[in-house]
Design an enzyme around this catalytic site. Sequence first.
Site, PDB file in Angstrom:
ATOM      1  CG  HIS A 115      -1.827  -1.156   1.324  1.00 56.83           C
ATOM      2  ND1 HIS A 115      -2.801  -1.446   0.386  1.00 56.83           N
ATOM      3  CD2 HIS A 115      -1.911  -2.141   2.258  1.00 56.83           C
ATOM      4  CE1 HIS A 115      -3.441  -2.547   0.735  1.00 56.83           C
ATOM      5  NE2 HIS A 115      -2.925  -2.986   1.870  1.00 56.83           N
ATOM      6  CG  HIS A 158       2.874   5.804   6.152  1.00 55.19           C
ATOM      7  ND1 HIS A 158       2.587   5.756   7.500  1.00 55.19           N
ATOM      8  CD2 HIS A 158       1.792   6.381   5.569  1.00 55.19           C
ATOM      9  CE1 HIS A 158       1.387   6.267   7.712  1.00 55.19           C
ATOM     10  NE2 HIS A 158       0.880   6.657   6.559  1.00 55.19           N
ATOM     11  CG  HIS A 189      -0.519   8.399   1.963  1.00 56.41           C
ATOM     12  ND1 HIS A 189      -1.286   7.255   1.911  1.00 56.41           N
ATOM     13  CD2 HIS A 189      -0.188   8.570   3.271  1.00 56.41           C
ATOM     14  CE1 HIS A 189      -1.419   6.748   3.123  1.00 56.41           C
ATOM     15  NE2 HIS A 189      -0.763   7.532   3.975  1.00 56.41           N
ATOM     16  CD  GLU A 231      -3.983   9.228   3.096  1.00 60.94           C
ATOM     17  OE1 GLU A 231      -4.667   8.357   2.535  1.00 60.94           O
ATOM     18  OE2 GLU A 231      -3.636   9.180   4.297  1.00 60.94           O
ATOM     19  CG  HIS A 241       0.581  10.482   7.190  1.00 55.94           C
ATOM     20  ND1 HIS A 241      -0.458   9.708   6.692  1.00 55.94           N
ATOM     21  CD2 HIS A 241       0.315  11.769   6.820  1.00 55.94           C
ATOM     22  CE1 HIS A 241      -1.303  10.485   6.046  1.00 55.94           C
ATOM     23  NE2 HIS A 241      -0.864  11.739   6.113  1.00 55.94           N
ATOM     24  CB  THR A 258      -5.794   7.923   6.065  1.00 57.17           C
ATOM     25  OG1 THR A 258      -4.445   7.440   5.948  1.00 57.17           O
ATOM     26  CG2 THR A 258      -5.809   9.254   6.796  1.00 57.17           C
TER      27      THR A 258
END
Length: 322
Positions: free
Chosen positions: A88, A116, A118, A128, A141, A221
Site C-alpha cells: 500500500h 510512510h 502517500h 491525503e 505521515h 486513513t
Amino acid sequence: MTILYLLCIIASQLTVVFSSAGNVWTYKDSLGPDHWHLDYPHCGGIRQSPIDLQTRDVVVDQAYLSPIIFSGYDRAPKLFYTLENNGHTVQCGLNDKTMEISGGGLRDTYVAEQFHFHWGATDERGSEHSLNGKHFPMEMHIVHYNKRYENFSISVDKSDGLAVLGFFFEIGRFNKHVQEIIDHFVEIQYKNENITINSIPLNDLMPARLTNYFRYIGSLTTPPCYESVTWTIFNETIEIAEEQLVQFRTTIFENDKSDGGLPMDITDDYRPVQCMFRRRLYASHPSLKYNMEAGKTINSGASYVLSRLVFTYFVCVWSFVT
C-alpha cells in the site's frame, strides 16, 4: 444545517446488502475507499480522515497550540530502521523508541513508531489532506503512539492512542535526505519485501519551521480506520525534485513478486477527503486562518476535489431515494 452536512449524514448511515470479500482492501475499484466500511465499520464513522483543511473555518488558539516539543528527533538512533513495501505504501519502521513528541496541545507524550508516504500519479494529486481544496503531490505521515500504553498495537484503537504528524511535499529542489530512502527502492520493489537501513535523524526529513500547524481529531486513513488519531498538519512544505517523485511512481509495486504478472505501480495511494461533521479545525497561528498563499494555489487540484464531491453527491442522492 447545510446540504453538505446532510449528505455526510446520509453517506454515513447507508447500509448495503452485499459485502466485499475478506479483509482485503485497495485504493481502487470494488475494494477501494468507497467500500471499506463494508468490512471495516469504523471507516463509516463521523470522525474520519483525511479532511480538506479550510482555513476560513479554523479556530486560532495560540495559547493551547504551543510549539511541539521534539525529543530525540535531532539524532540518528542506534538501531537500524526497517524499510518495507507493504503493498500500500513505502513504510519505515523506526525500531528505536527514543523519539518522542509532547506539548503543542497534546495531553500525553507520544513515541514515534513509523513514517510512510502517500503519493499521486500526477503532481496535482497524491496528498491525503488538502488545503483549501488543493492537493499536493505527496504527503508524509510520522505515526506515534501514546506512551501511557505499552506499544502501538495496544494504542491503535484507543481514543487518545495515536498522534500523527502530516507534511505536504511540493516540487522543488533535490531532497538529499529523502534520497537516502529512495536509494533502497530497488530492494523493496515488490509487496512484502523489506530491508534494514541506516537510521537518520527525523529532523532531516522535516521542514525547518514547525510552529505553524493545523490540529483536528480524526482517524487512521487506512482500514480499520480507528478514530484514535490526534492529527497535526504542518503548513510549511517539504521540497522534492520531480525526478525523485517519479521514483515513487514507477519503482514501487503493489503486487507480490511471485504473482508472475506485470508489475503494478503503487500510485494514487491516498484516501479521498472525508466529511468534517461537527468537528473543529484548529490552528496555531492567526496567519493560517487567512492564508492568502493557499488561496492562490487552488488550481487543477481543486477541480479534482470538485469532481469527487459531485460524485459523492449523486451517490448519496441515489442511495437516499432508493
